[in-house]
Design an enzyme around this catalytic site. Structure first.
Site, PDB file in Angstrom:
ATOM      1  CE1 TYR A  18       6.416  21.481 -67.120  1.00 49.13           C
ATOM      2  CE2 TYR A  18       6.846  23.475 -65.862  1.00 49.13           C
ATOM      3  CZ  TYR A  18       6.451  22.163 -65.915  1.00 49.13           C
ATOM      4  OH  TYR A  18       6.097  21.511 -64.764  1.00 49.13           O
TER       5      TYR A  18
ATOM      6  CE  LYS B  53       3.042   6.482 -72.656  1.00 47.58           C
ATOM      7  NZ  LYS B  53       2.827   5.278 -71.813  1.00 47.58           N
TER       8      LYS B  53
ATOM      9  CG  ASP C 219       3.867   3.982 -68.660  1.00 49.55           C
ATOM     10  OD1 ASP C 219       5.057   3.955 -69.067  1.00 49.55           O
ATOM     11  OD2 ASP C 219       2.948   3.398 -69.259  1.00 49.55           O
TER      12      ASP C 219
ATOM     13  CG  ASP D 193       6.661  19.432 -62.399  1.00 50.95           C
ATOM     14  OD1 ASP D 193       7.192  19.904 -61.375  1.00 50.95           O
ATOM     15  OD2 ASP D 193       5.439  19.493 -62.629  1.00 50.95           O
TER      16      ASP D 193
ATOM     17  CG  ASP E 250       6.329  17.168 -56.808  1.00 58.75           C
ATOM     18  OD1 ASP E 250       7.364  17.843 -56.984  1.00 58.75           O
ATOM     19  OD2 ASP E 250       5.227  17.654 -56.484  1.00 58.75           O
TER      20      ASP E 250
END
Ligand code: IPM
Ligand code: MG
Length: 357
Positions: free
Chosen positions: A141, A191, A223, A247, A251
């Site tokens: 970001y 990751k 994942d 982020d 959600d």
């Protein structure tokens, strides 16, 4: 007196913030504390009036405040803006960066009365209580460089992911401190099988974990985490991760509660704390009085607790939300058979009434 900058922003931000402000004022009256609320332009509303998503006047108000209550920003009307002026970048990310609010807490709790509202089976979501701790001022970001350039096939675009030991340490450490007051388990998500930043994240998380032998600790690849969140979400207590993974996973986790409209957030650790629902400005339903204000109302409760130490009023607001839901009132996004569908304003009023009851 606690000073709060109220930034409704765009779309449904306006309606949900109005409802949350009413609840705050109601709680202040009932519990006898004072709040100084100042509203300012932010996002598209600010851009249209001043040419800037985060005008100087709003910057100064935020700097002079203890906390920010934010609605949501953005909409198709402003999607054409160049990168440097984009509302999300010049507005929201600049605000988060300026505040230095590096930890974004997103509590995901299942309301028994909403078990049927989730797209997942009730037995999967029953009793879940997860705290997502999202790093908020680093990663892709904020990484530089970020640019586009000509390329043989058209264009080439570059974003940069970067993390330093210090940035990882402080947010993971906070996650452990928070876990101590909960079920004492931290899952660090990365990751590390691919990304260098994730390998640094994993090493740093391990060294922080060593300071907390009383807290269970595990690493999980992002994942796999995305899968585990819908497979068996009850395994999670505190989940800490970098900005972009947080982020996306938050959600996904929101849907365990039935609606993204339910989730509050607190962005802390900097000079001014920011409270906002995790959802966006939902331009398609803006101004229709159908948006769910609960995420913003719960964000206001988090503000009372975390920034102002007003635990009783915060808990009262949270209980008021529970009681209203238990009475069968729902906004459209969480409606179910036999429930009474109410609008944004009505939902806010019902919660206010419970706070004074
Ligand atoms: C959020 C939002 C923002 C983010 C957008 C609006 C820039 O999705 O707060 O989760 O990606 O951080
Ligand atoms: Mg998001």
């Amino acid at each position: 007196m606690p000073r709060i900058a109220v930034l409704p922003g765009d779309g449904i931000g306006v309606e949900i913030t109005r409802a949350a402000v009413r609840v705050l004022e109601t709680a202040a009256k009932r519990f006898g504390f004072e709040l100084e609320l100042h509203e300012a332009l932010f996002g598209g509303a600010a851009y249209d009036k001043t040419g800037k998503a985060f005008p100087q006047e709003t910057v100064e108000l935020v700097e002079a405040s203890d906390a920010v209550l934010l609605g949501a920003i953005g909409g198709p009307k402003w999607d054409h803006l160049p990168a440097t002026e984009r509302l999300e970048i010049a507005g929201l990310l600049r605000l988060r960066g300026m505040a230095g609010a590096y930890a974004n807490l997103r509590p995901v709790a299942a309301y028994p009365s909403l078990a049927g509202a989730s797209t997942l089976k009730p037995e999967v979501v029953r009793g879940i209580d997860i705290l997502v701790v999202r790093e908020l001022t680093g990663g892709v970001y904020f990484g530089k460089p970020r640019f586009r350039e000509p390329h043989a096939t058209g264009l080439r675009a570059v974003d940069t992911v970067e993390y330093s030991t210090g940035e990882i340490e402080r947010v993971v450490d906070l996650a452990f401190r928070l876990a101590r007051n909960r079920r004492k388990k931290v899952t660090s998500v990365d990751k590390a099988n691919v990304l260098e930043t994730s390998r640094l994240w994993r090493e740093t998380a391990a060294s922080v974990a060593a300071k907390y032998p009383d807290v269970a600790f595990e690493n999980m690849l992002v994942d796999n985490c995305a899968m585990q969140l819908v497979r068996r979400p009850s395994q999670f207590d505190v989940l800490v991760t970098e900005n972009m993974f947080g982020d996306i996973l938050s959600d996904e986790a929101a849907m365990l509660t039935g609606s993204i409209g339910m989730l509050p957030s607190a962005s802390i650790g900097g000079t001014v704390d920011i409270y906002e629902p995790i959802h966006g400005s939902a331009p398609d339903i803006a101004g229709k009085n159908i948006a769910n204000p609960v995420g913003t109302i719960l964000s206001a409760a988090l503000m009372l607790r975390h920034t102002f130490g007003l635990d009783d009023p915060a808990r009262e607001i949270e209980r008021a939300v529970e009681r209203v839901l238990e009475s069968g009132y729902r906004t459209a996004d969480i409606s179910a058979e036999g429930s009474t569908v109410v609008g944004t304003d009505e939902m806010g009023e019902l919660i206010c009434r419970e706070v004074t009851a």
